[in-house]
Enzyme design. Structure first.
Site, PDB file in Angstrom:
ATOM      1  CG  ASP A   1      -0.346  -0.063   2.519  1.00  0.00           C
ATOM      2  OD1 ASP A   1       0.902  -0.024   2.605  1.00  0.00           O
ATOM      3  OD2 ASP A   1      -1.089  -0.146   3.526  1.00  0.00           O
ATOM      4  CG  ASP A  17       0.107  -4.155   1.920  1.00  0.00           C
ATOM      5  OD1 ASP A  17       0.037  -4.981   2.862  1.00  0.00           O
ATOM      6  OD2 ASP A  17       0.850  -3.156   1.941  1.00  0.00           O
ATOM      7  CE  LYS A  53       2.924  -5.791   3.952  1.00  0.00           C
ATOM      8  NZ  LYS A  53       2.326  -4.706   4.772  1.00  0.00           N
ATOM      9  CD  GLU A  93       0.008  -1.434   8.192  1.00  0.00           C
ATOM     10  OE1 GLU A  93      -0.498  -0.713   9.085  1.00  0.00           O
ATOM     11  OE2 GLU A  93       0.625  -0.962   7.215  1.00  0.00           O
ATOM     12  CD  GLU A 108       7.531  -0.134   7.965  1.00  0.00           C
ATOM     13  OE1 GLU A 108       6.573  -0.848   7.611  1.00  0.00           O
ATOM     14  OE2 GLU A 108       7.747   0.999   7.493  1.00  0.00           O
TER      15      GLU A 108
HETATM   16  O1  KIV Z   1       3.319  -1.332   1.737  1.00  0.00           O
HETATM   17  C1  KIV Z   1       4.534  -1.590   1.829  1.00  0.00           C
HETATM   18  O2  KIV Z   1       5.315  -1.291   0.927  1.00  0.00           O
HETATM   19  C2  KIV Z   1       4.998  -2.268   3.028  1.00  0.00           C
HETATM   20  C3  KIV Z   1       6.470  -2.429   3.185  1.00  0.00           C
HETATM   21  C4  KIV Z   1       7.050  -1.155   3.665  1.00  0.00           C
HETATM   22  C5  KIV Z   1       6.812  -3.571   4.065  1.00  0.00           C
HETATM   23  O3  KIV Z   1       4.227  -2.640   3.842  1.00  0.00           O
END
Ligand code: KIV
Length: 293
Positions: free
Chosen positions: A72, A111, A141, A143, A210
């Site tokens: 994202d 994401d 992915k 968070e 991170e």
């Molecule tokens: O969205 C993204 O690019 C990320 C990375 C910074 C791990 O989550």
């Protein structure tokens, strides 16, 4: 590699961890989460980069980047939003499709953007399914730690590989009061470790760490069986990820300490564009060699 003595952990860390041998990676099919786990089990460090388009995806795959994240961060770096909050599934899915079309072997992780999973497991499922069915991604992915376990569990239960993301979680910019750089110092480190263990128990196949202290990166990596993917989490994570525009020097300004610029893409691109503009203005381009007879 750390020079600290090895604490007892779940991961076998072979003495003098060796660089990976490319022959262990498939050349004729997509890398799977099992391949990533196997590489981690044999002590091989592997790399991820972000990618949002076909051409960069192909270049990174050719370089041996094993997994690509359609992150994202595209909100800021592709679409020009001020942070990651505004980007939608409808904006991300075409980027996922482009990265999938540009690759043959890399595992593509998509994401889940802000607002696509926070409401609960049903929302997470529906959007993860979109990333796999419409986008062609092999994994998603999201968070968060213990607060997103129901989402992780339902997706994993449905056969969707899930990557966690702890430490600095940019989708929470409005509660963090800005993107604070370092997370997990002091007692917060115990909380982060508990979140990481909970994600592993819920079936996540890897966890991004991170902007956390290197010692915490190592502590979490030692405690987990699944791979940790560091971005500003020190040298002891099992894998590393960077935002490609940071890695390649396209982004400008003050970047986080952990970013290493491997080339000056911005400078090279600017130089090429300047010379093109001058050639057109001074009638050097197009010349005979670049014209049809
Ligand atoms: O969205 C993204 O690019 C990320 C990375 C910074 C791990 O989550």
């Amino acid at each position: 590699m750390s020079t600290l003595s090895e604490p007892a952990g779940q991961k076998a860390r072979p003495a003098g961890e060796r660089a990976g041998t490319a022959t262990q990676w498939p050349a004729d099919r997509r890398i799977t989460i099992r391949d990533l786990q196997a590489a981690t089990d044999r002590g091989e460090r592997w790399s991820m980069l972000t990618s949002y388009d076909t051409l960069t995806a192909g270049v990174f795959e050719q370089a041996g980047v094993r997994a690509l994240l359609v992150g994202d961060t595209s909100a800021e770096l592709v679409l020009g939003y001020p942070d990651t909050v505004p980007v939608t599934m409808d904006e991300l899915v075409p980027m996922v499709q482009a990265v999938v079309r540009g690759t043959r072997t890399a595992l593509v992780v998509a994401d889940l953007p802000f607002g696509s999973y926070q409401a609960g497991p049903a929302a997470a499922m529906a959007n993860a399914v979109r990333h796999l069915k419409e986008g062609g991604a092999q994994a998603v992915k999201l968070e968060g730690g213990r607060r997103v376990l129901p989402q992780v569990e339902i997706m994993v239960g449905a056969g969707i590989p899930v990557m966690g993301h702890l430490g600095l979680t940019p989708q929470s910019i409005n509660v963090l009061g800005g993107v604070r750089r370092i997370q997990g110092r002091g007692d917060a480190g115990d909380e982060l470790l508990a979140d990481a263990l909970a994600l592993e128990a819920a079936g996540a196949f890897a966890v991004v760490l991170e902007s956390v202290p290197a010692a915490l990166g190592r502590r979490v990596s030692d405690a987990l069986r699944i791979p940790t993917v560091g971005i500003g989490a020190g040298p002891d994570c099992d894998a590393q990820i960077l935002v490609w525009q940071d890695m390649a020097g396209l982004t400008t300004g003050r970047l986080p300490r952990f970013v290493k610029r491997y080339t000056d893409t911005r400078g090279r691109l600017l130089d090429a564009a300047l010379r093109y503009v001058a050639d057109v203005a001074e009638r050097r381009y197009p010349d005979q060699a670049h014209s049809y007879s």
